[in-house]
Write a protein that holds these residues in place. Sequence first.
Motif, PDB file in Angstrom:
ATOM      1  N   SER A  60       2.765   9.512 -10.462  1.00 37.79           N
ATOM      2  CA  SER A  60       1.997   9.647 -11.708  1.00 37.79           C
ATOM      3  C   SER A  60       1.409  11.045 -11.876  1.00 37.79           C
ATOM      4  O   SER A  60       1.082  11.453 -12.993  1.00 37.79           O
ATOM      5  CB  SER A  60       0.867   8.615 -11.738  1.00 37.79           C
ATOM      6  OG  SER A  60      -0.170   8.947 -10.803  1.00 37.79           O
ATOM      7  N   LEU A  61       1.299  11.795 -10.767  1.00 40.50           N
ATOM      8  CA  LEU A  61       0.719  13.137 -10.817  1.00 40.50           C
ATOM      9  C   LEU A  61       1.765  14.232 -10.998  1.00 40.50           C
ATOM     10  O   LEU A  61       1.426  15.358 -11.372  1.00 40.50           O
ATOM     11  CB  LEU A  61      -0.045  13.414  -9.516  1.00 40.50           C
ATOM     12  CG  LEU A  61      -1.198  12.466  -9.161  1.00 40.50           C
ATOM     13  CD1 LEU A  61      -1.757  12.830  -7.784  1.00 40.50           C
ATOM     14  CD2 LEU A  61      -2.285  12.506 -10.219  1.00 40.50           C
TER      15      LEU A  61
ATOM     16  N   ASP B 172       3.655   5.493  -5.923  1.00 40.56           N
ATOM     17  CA  ASP B 172       3.449   5.386  -7.374  1.00 40.56           C
ATOM     18  C   ASP B 172       2.330   6.316  -7.833  1.00 40.56           C
ATOM     19  O   ASP B 172       2.407   6.921  -8.915  1.00 40.56           O
ATOM     20  CB  ASP B 172       3.124   3.946  -7.761  1.00 40.56           C
ATOM     21  CG  ASP B 172       4.300   3.002  -7.570  1.00 40.56           C
ATOM     22  OD1 ASP B 172       5.441   3.487  -7.459  1.00 40.56           O
ATOM     23  OD2 ASP B 172       4.067   1.775  -7.520  1.00 40.56           O
ATOM     24  N   HIS B 173       1.288   6.428  -7.016  1.00 40.82           N
ATOM     25  CA  HIS B 173       0.186   7.326  -7.360  1.00 40.82           C
ATOM     26  C   HIS B 173       0.671   8.771  -7.427  1.00 40.82           C
ATOM     27  O   HIS B 173       0.383   9.487  -8.388  1.00 40.82           O
ATOM     28  CB  HIS B 173      -0.927   7.195  -6.330  1.00 40.82           C
ATOM     29  CG  HIS B 173      -1.991   8.249  -6.448  1.00 40.82           C
ATOM     30  ND1 HIS B 173      -2.870   8.316  -7.520  1.00 40.82           N
ATOM     31  CD2 HIS B 173      -2.292   9.305  -5.634  1.00 40.82           C
ATOM     32  CE1 HIS B 173      -3.672   9.353  -7.359  1.00 40.82           C
ATOM     33  NE2 HIS B 173      -3.338   9.967  -6.231  1.00 40.82           N
TER      34      HIS B 173
ATOM     35  N   HIS C 118       0.830  -1.205   0.000  1.00 40.35           N
ATOM     36  CA  HIS C 118       0.000   0.000   0.000  1.00 40.35           C
ATOM     37  C   HIS C 118       0.866   1.257   0.000  1.00 40.35           C
ATOM     38  O   HIS C 118       0.547   2.248  -0.669  1.00 40.35           O
ATOM     39  CB  HIS C 118      -0.920  -0.001   1.219  1.00 40.35           C
ATOM     40  CG  HIS C 118      -2.014  -1.020   1.142  1.00 40.35           C
ATOM     41  ND1 HIS C 118      -2.760  -1.390   2.241  1.00 40.35           N
ATOM     42  CD2 HIS C 118      -2.475  -1.758   0.108  1.00 40.35           C
ATOM     43  CE1 HIS C 118      -3.641  -2.308   1.885  1.00 40.35           C
ATOM     44  NE2 HIS C 118      -3.481  -2.555   0.601  1.00 40.35           N
TER      45      HIS C 118
ATOM     46  N   GLY D  70       2.189   1.735  -3.405  1.00 36.99           N
ATOM     47  CA  GLY D  70       1.091   2.187  -4.258  1.00 36.99           C
ATOM     48  C   GLY D  70       0.838   3.680  -4.107  1.00 36.99           C
ATOM     49  O   GLY D  70       0.559   4.371  -5.099  1.00 36.99           O
ATOM     50  N   LEU D  71       0.962   4.190  -2.862  1.00 36.19           N
ATOM     51  CA  LEU D  71       0.786   5.630  -2.635  1.00 36.19           C
ATOM     52  C   LEU D  71       1.887   6.420  -3.336  1.00 36.19           C
ATOM     53  O   LEU D  71       1.616   7.433  -3.991  1.00 36.19           O
ATOM     54  CB  LEU D  71       0.802   5.921  -1.133  1.00 36.19           C
ATOM     55  CG  LEU D  71       0.655   7.394  -0.730  1.00 36.19           C
ATOM     56  CD1 LEU D  71      -0.736   7.912  -1.123  1.00 36.19           C
ATOM     57  CD2 LEU D  71       0.872   7.568   0.770  1.00 36.19           C
TER      58      LEU D  71
END
Length: 250
Positions: free
Chosen positions: A208-209, A204-205, A198, A201-202
Amino acid sequence: MSRKLEGKVAIVTGGSTGIGLATAIQFAKEGAYVYITGRRQAELDAAVLEIGNAKGVRVDSSRLSELDALYAQVKAEKGQIDVLFVNAGGGSLLSLEAVTEEHFDDTFGRNVKGVLFTVQKALPLLAKGASVILTGSTAASGGTPDFSVYAASKAAVRSFARNWILDLKGRDIRINTLSPGPIETPGLVELAGPDKAHQQGLLDHFASLIPLGRVGRPEEVAKAAVFLASDDSSFINGSEMFVDGGIAQI
């Protein structure tokens, strides 16, 4: 080659981990003697060993008596403060309908009350030409789901800088806000909970921004803090410097 903070006395609140620790290390490399504060003694002790030319003082910045004790110690040992990096703080994700009084008081106590009195109580010790750096956040410049209380607290920090430079006009003290974007620190990844997948994943998120396509490193914020702490930024006052890979600029 001369070091940018040679002979300076610096304080880094929240200096035992993340951005604070990276900045304390960089300040020391640039020649400063560094006091770091934090709420956990074991982490403070480990950080001091890593920094080198430093001393750790256990302080909860939202407790005024502990700030008084910190500054009494600095006054007795060094007599003045040349650089004050007001970095202690934090927050957590909580949706509007879930916000509690305890959550609000904790976030504003750490990020607003703590910042206010950290600076106010340092005023008698701030030397001519001193630099005060407040840790802001890109969260104050936009919207983030479940982060409204934290974002509002950091907007208050930005407002402090704009107003305090008028209160201190004539004292030759600069106050600026350093606003990181997503930086890979324990404080950021822990927003996703203890699960490593998790947490990744944060990260990576966020990557992406961000226009640069990655999250930042604490050392990148530390280098910006050195600029604001040094004479290289001698005519920069009341400003907000973003270290965010461009995320708040789009």
